[in-house]
Design an enzyme around this catalytic site. Structure first.
Site, PDB file in Angstrom:
ATOM      1  N   ASP A 199      31.352   2.221  83.561  1.00  0.00           N
ATOM      2  CA  ASP A 199      32.135   2.329  82.528  1.00  0.00           C
ATOM      3  C   ASP A 199      33.377   1.651  82.851  1.00  0.00           C
ATOM      4  OD1 ASP A 199      30.865   4.238  80.967  1.00  0.00           O
ATOM      5  OD2 ASP A 199      31.846   5.862  81.921  1.00  0.00           O
ATOM      6  N   ARG A 249      43.336  13.616  90.238  1.00  0.00           N
ATOM      7  CA  ARG A 249      43.917  12.938  88.815  1.00  0.00           C
ATOM      8  C   ARG A 249      45.435  12.515  89.149  1.00  0.00           C
ATOM      9  NH1 ARG A 249      39.430  10.810  88.762  1.00  0.00           N
ATOM     10  NH2 ARG A 249      37.905  11.770  87.683  1.00  0.00           N
ATOM     11  N   ASP A 251      39.828  15.052  82.263  1.00  0.00           N
ATOM     12  CA  ASP A 251      40.716  14.092  83.264  1.00  0.00           C
ATOM     13  C   ASP A 251      41.620  12.932  82.284  1.00  0.00           C
ATOM     14  OD1 ASP A 251      39.650  14.742  85.445  1.00  0.00           O
ATOM     15  OD2 ASP A 251      37.708  13.882  85.055  1.00  0.00           O
ATOM     16  N   SER A 261      26.566  12.877  86.015  1.00  0.00           N
ATOM     17  CA  SER A 261      27.795  12.250  86.208  1.00  0.00           C
ATOM     18  C   SER A 261      28.368  12.847  87.279  1.00  0.00           C
ATOM     19  CB  SER A 261      28.493  12.535  84.917  1.00  0.00           C
ATOM     20  OG  SER A 261      29.992  12.314  85.171  1.00  0.00           O
TER      21      SER A 261
HETATM   22  N1  ARG Z   1      34.979  19.783  85.211  1.00  0.00           N
HETATM   23  C1  ARG Z   1      35.744  19.298  86.197  1.00  0.00           C
HETATM   24  C2  ARG Z   1      37.275  19.166  85.781  1.00  0.00           C
HETATM   25  O1  ARG Z   1      37.447  19.029  84.609  1.00  0.00           O
HETATM   26  C3  ARG Z   1      35.089  18.025  86.564  1.00  0.00           C
HETATM   27  C4  ARG Z   1      35.254  16.820  85.704  1.00  0.00           C
HETATM   28  C5  ARG Z   1      34.404  15.579  85.940  1.00  0.00           C
HETATM   29  N2  ARG Z   1      33.279  15.564  86.288  1.00  0.00           N
HETATM   30  C6  ARG Z   1      32.367  14.740  86.658  1.00  0.00           C
HETATM   31  N3  ARG Z   1      31.236  15.361  86.697  1.00  0.00           N
HETATM   32  N4  ARG Z   1      32.570  13.529  86.392  1.00  0.00           N
HETATM   33  O2  ARG Z   1      37.840  19.096  86.630  1.00  0.00           O
END
Ligand code: ARG
Length: 393
Positions: free
Chosen positions: A13, A96, A125, A177
């Site tokens: 990405d 983040r 995110d 992912s």
């Molecule tokens: N669900 C988790 C959150 O919102 C992780 C998000 C990212 N997950 C991923 N497999 N890329 O904090």
């Protein structure tokens, strides 16, 4: 020419995003945050930097943020016992705001007008990045290519990458992912989207299957000083080393897995599995020490704070006034949370088996049923009468 600083991961990405932004007329500076994500086989940050440059980046910043992440994000959330919806130790969510902080810093240094990230429009995110950026510098323009570009699928992105000579690793099958840092791994998509199916073993990266294990337990002892983990089995360790070691040991005993259907901030329910051995162990030990050292009312009130704290982290509100105020509350309580807890790890479980603290509020002479008893049982009668009085008709 407008300049943009992109949070770059090295994946498909964000690699496509470099070229896409460049074609839109931007100069692209990449920022790579090292949060202990561990890289693909044979990969290092040098290789990722090469890839960014080959995709068209003007310049690449790489910063090891692990120490800051652990000290200023992980430890405060541990002190607060922040766990989202009872299962998720917030590894991704805690990372983040820190990445966003450095995106803003690099943007200032580079005199860039824009920042960019590789999040989709469906997740949490994007919110965490953009809310944080908005708090730290509302002047910066935010570009989210994945929300607006023309590619409808991963295949189309791969097609684009090939056509544009963007170096990507398409040989590696990517059934999930994954977001990973030192505090834990978040795994979603692929077969995990079928809620009726048990996650296949190959979805887990650092924990062994608890059902494959012998009954042989492992004991670990953790020493905390004012809510901060300092020693493992009597040995002082820096936070980062301590967490890495607990991830290793916990993973061996299948500790820290979670299979969860969670509520995203954007209103979608999603299924994600998590691996966070160190987080599971440290949270268990920390809570046990609080049970010993905090009085009942503080402890119960702190449970309410923990729920709110986890929500704020999950919702991207790390730099909010409320989060800061809750840190103040938590700090007062942690003054007392010093001592040791021994835990038993076995077949995916992690349970406290002994605890000790100079601040212990446990008084054996009051709780004992033996002959050392100092508790005046006569007092109970009057207490119960007054306590129950308002409820008598
Ligand atoms: N669900 C988790 C959150 O919102 C992780 C998000 C990212 N997950 C991923 N497999 N890329 O904090």
């Amino acid at each position: 020419m407008k300049k943009v600083v992109l949070a770059y991961s090295g994946g498909l990405d964000t690699s496509c995003a470099i070229k896409w932004l460049k074609d839109k007329g931007y100069e692209v500076v990449c920022f790579i945050a090292d949060l202990g994500q561990g890289l693909g086989k044979g990969e290092d940050f040098g290789a990722i930097e090469e890839r960014a440059l080959a995709a068209g980046a003007l310049k690449v910043y790489i910063k090891d943020l692990q120490a800051e992440f652990v000290k200023d994000f992980v430890v405060p959330s541990l002190k607060a016992n922040a766990v989202y919806e009872g299962k998720y130790f917030l590894a991704t969510a805690l990372g983040r705001p820190l990445i966003a902080k450095y995106l803003v810093e690099v943007a200032h240094k580079e005199k860039a007008q824009c920042v960019s990230h590789g999040c989709t429009g469906k997740g949490n995110d994007q919110v965490r990045f953009e809310v944080t950026i908005g708090i730290l510098d509302p002047e910066l323009e935010i570009i989210a290519p994945l929300r607006c570009w023309e590619f409808k699928s991963r295949e189309e992105e791969i097609e684009y990458a090939k056509k544009q000579h963007i170096p990507i690793d398409v040989t590696r099958k990517k059934p999930y992912s994954i977001d990973r840092n030192i505090w834990g791994i978040s795994i979603e998509a692929g077969v995990l989207e079928d809620l009726e199916k048990e996650p296949p073993e190959d979805a887990y990266l650092i924990t062994k299957n608890p059902s494959d294990m012998s009954g042989h337990p492992k004991y670990v002892e953790l020493y905390f000083e004012k809510g901060v983990p300092r020693k493992l089995d009597g040995k002082s360790l820096p936070l980062k080393a301590l967490i890495n070691e607990l991830n290793r040991i916990g993973g061996q005993y299948g500790v820290g897995r979670a299979d969860m259907v969670e509520n995203r901030l954007v209103g979608i329910k999603s299924r994600e599995i998590y691996e966070a051995p160190a987080a599971a162990i440290l949270h268990t030990a920390h809570k046990e020490l609080e049970a010993l050292t905090l009085d009942r009312e503080t402890l119960h009130y702190k449970e309410i704070i923990a729920l709110k704290y986890a929500e704020l982290v999950y919702y991207g509100l790390w730099y909010s006034t409320l989060k800061k105020a809750l840190d103040g509350f938590v700090a007062v309580t942690q003054e007392y949370v010093t001592g040791s807890v021994k835990l038993k790890l076995s077949r995916g479980n992690c349970v406290p088996v002994s605890r000790r603290s100079a601040n212990s509020l446990y008084k054996k002479e009051l709780s004992t049923y033996g002959k050392e008893d100092k508790f005046n049982q006569q007092l109970a009668e009057g207490f119960i009468r007054l306590w129950g009085m308002p409820y008598q008709k």
